[in-house]
Scaffold this motif. Structure first.
Motif, short mmCIF file in Angstrom:
data_model
loop_
_atom_site.label_atom_id
_atom_site.label_comp_id
_atom_site.label_asym_id
_atom_site.label_seq_id
_atom_site.Cartn_x
_atom_site.Cartn_y
_atom_site.Cartn_z
N TRP A 109 0.80 -1.18 -0.01
CA TRP A 109 -0.15 0.17 0.14
C TRP A 109 0.96 1.23 0.04
CZ3 TRP A 109 -1.38 4.52 2.27
CH2 TRP A 109 -2.77 4.92 1.95
N MET A 112 2.19 1.91 -3.37
CA MET A 112 1.41 2.28 -4.47
C MET A 112 1.10 3.74 -4.07
SD MET A 112 1.17 -0.14 -6.38
CE MET A 112 -0.07 0.66 -7.53
N THR A 137 -1.25 -1.58 -12.53
CA THR A 137 -1.59 -1.96 -10.99
C THR A 137 -1.95 -0.82 -10.17
OG1 THR A 137 0.75 -1.45 -10.81
CG2 THR A 137 0.08 -3.89 -11.34
N TRP A 141 -5.48 -0.50 -8.20
CA TRP A 141 -5.27 0.03 -6.62
C TRP A 141 -6.08 1.32 -6.34
CZ3 TRP A 141 -3.22 4.54 -4.52
CH2 TRP A 141 -3.03 4.64 -3.03
#
Length: 395
Positions: A109, A112, A137, A141
């Protein structure tokens, strides 16, 4: 249990060492897989479900092997050389409650989130599309964060961190408002919202307007948005909008060229097939090909001088006018077959008159016959009544 665990650790530890101090054997094989994992993921937070392929084709659980290294360190039986090797790749020794999967997700997390900050620095906003091509991705996310927020599963601290950097929780709504602002600007400039699909100044706006009409027919535009669009006199009927657009093109053609027939293949400077459209209206007025032109539209076209005659009809009328001029000059309509007239490049008037006598009539040509009769057309030049045939008038 302790005895079995120790036996497993002994099994993974071959005593042979290379000159450089690297530990060989099964442990070294698993360590090499950990290095590959770190190279790919930039960390050593291995999930308990991570399997790796061995040289003999079998699979071993890298996550379980990692757990054993932590256990060995706690029990004081992990060799210093091995600990040093693990430290070199950033091995994480302390995990709360041994929840590797949870810690891994937390680290992912954060990764990202940092990508989100980089995205904002590049593009100036945090409206990441779900199908972001440069980093799928990241798009996935961002979509998941919105889903978690809607379902109450997003941690409050994460929500605040995302919110403070301007994360777009509703990209569809933000995009709609942005396009509506552009539409408002267009309306204020031109006084209407009849934006063509291929609007060159802003192609995205043209497509957005078209999609709005499609969504509205499917009942997928909210009442609030319909109200806001109606305030700009938005045209929901695309057929009416196209009609108005073509009528404006036709008016411009007549303004420039006068009241003349539009050539069938005529195309405007911006690529509009005006000739094809004009021909379609003529067909529709006759009720052919399942088309129907309403009286209101016929009257609208008549109001600015639309020419209804087809190319053949226009040519027949031209020859009829030449016949009228012949009658005015010579006092009769008995044109010699070889007579061409003053227009040396045009069709032979005599040949045309001859064809009118030979042709038998049909419903359409009765109108032509009446026109010819009105100027005293001579149908039978032999004065032989038996040779009089019902004329069929066509060019």
């Amino acid at each position: 249990f302790l005895w079995a665990r120790d036996e497993r650790l002994v099994w993974t530890d071959n005593k042979e060492r290379s000159p450089g101090g690297m530990v060989d054997g099964a442990w070294a094989k698993m360590y090499s897989h950990l290095i590959e994992f770190h190279r790919e993921h930039k960390h050593c937070m291995v999930s308990a479900r991570t399997l790796v392929k061995m040289d003999d084709g079998s699979s071993k659980n890298l996550g379980t092997w990692v757990i054993r290294q932590r256990t060995a360190l706690m029990d004081g039986i992990l060799k210093k050389e091995r600990k040093q090797l693990l430290d070199d790749v950033g091995f994480v020794w302390e995990i709360d409650h041994y929840d590797v999967d949870s810690s891994l997700r937390a680290r992912q997390w954060e990764e990202m989130y940092n990508k989100l900050l980089a995205f904002k620095k590049t593009y100036g906003h945090c409206r990441i599309p779900a199908n972001f091509k440069h980093d799928p991705t990241l798009g996935k996310w961002a979509r998941n964060q919105r889903v978690f927020e809607k379902t109450g599963r997003l941690d409050e601290s994460r929500f605040e961190r995302l919110d403070v950097v301007g994360f777009d929780w509703d990209p569809c709504g933000s995009h709609w408002n942005e396009m509506y602002a552009k539409l408002t600007t267009y309306y204020e400039k031109f006084g209407h919202c009849k934006i063509p699909v291929t609007y060159p100044d802003d192609p995205v706006l043209g497509l957005w307007v078209r999609n709005l009409r499609m969504l509205q027919t499917k009942g997928k535009v909210s009442d609030d948005r319909i109200k806001r669009l109606n305030e700009l006199e938005f045209v929901w009927d695309s057929n009416q909008m196209r009609w108005d657009t073509m009528v404006n093109h036709m008016k411009e053609f007549i303004r420039v060229n006068g009241r003349v027939r539009v050539p069938d293949k005529y195309v405007t400077t911006d690529g509009v097939q005006l000739g094809w459209w004009a021909r379609t209206q003529k067909t529709a007025r006759k009720g052919k090909n399942n088309h129907l032109l309403t009286p209101e539209r016929v009257a609208e076209l008549d109001s600015f001088g639309f020419v209804w005659a087809s190319a053949l009809e226009e040519q027949w009328n031209s020859m009829f006018n030449r016949l009228g001029q012949f009658k005015q000059q010579y006092g009769h309509c008995n044109v010699p077959k070889s007579f061409r007239g003053e227009d040396e490049k045009g069709p032979h008037l005599g040949s045309w008159v001859f064809r009118q006598r030979r042709n038998t009539s049909d419903a359409l040509c009765l109108e032509r016959k009446e026109k010819l009769d009105s100027i005293g057309f001579l149908w039978d030049t032999t004065n032989d009544e038996s040779s009089c045939k019902k004329p069929r008038l066509q060019y």
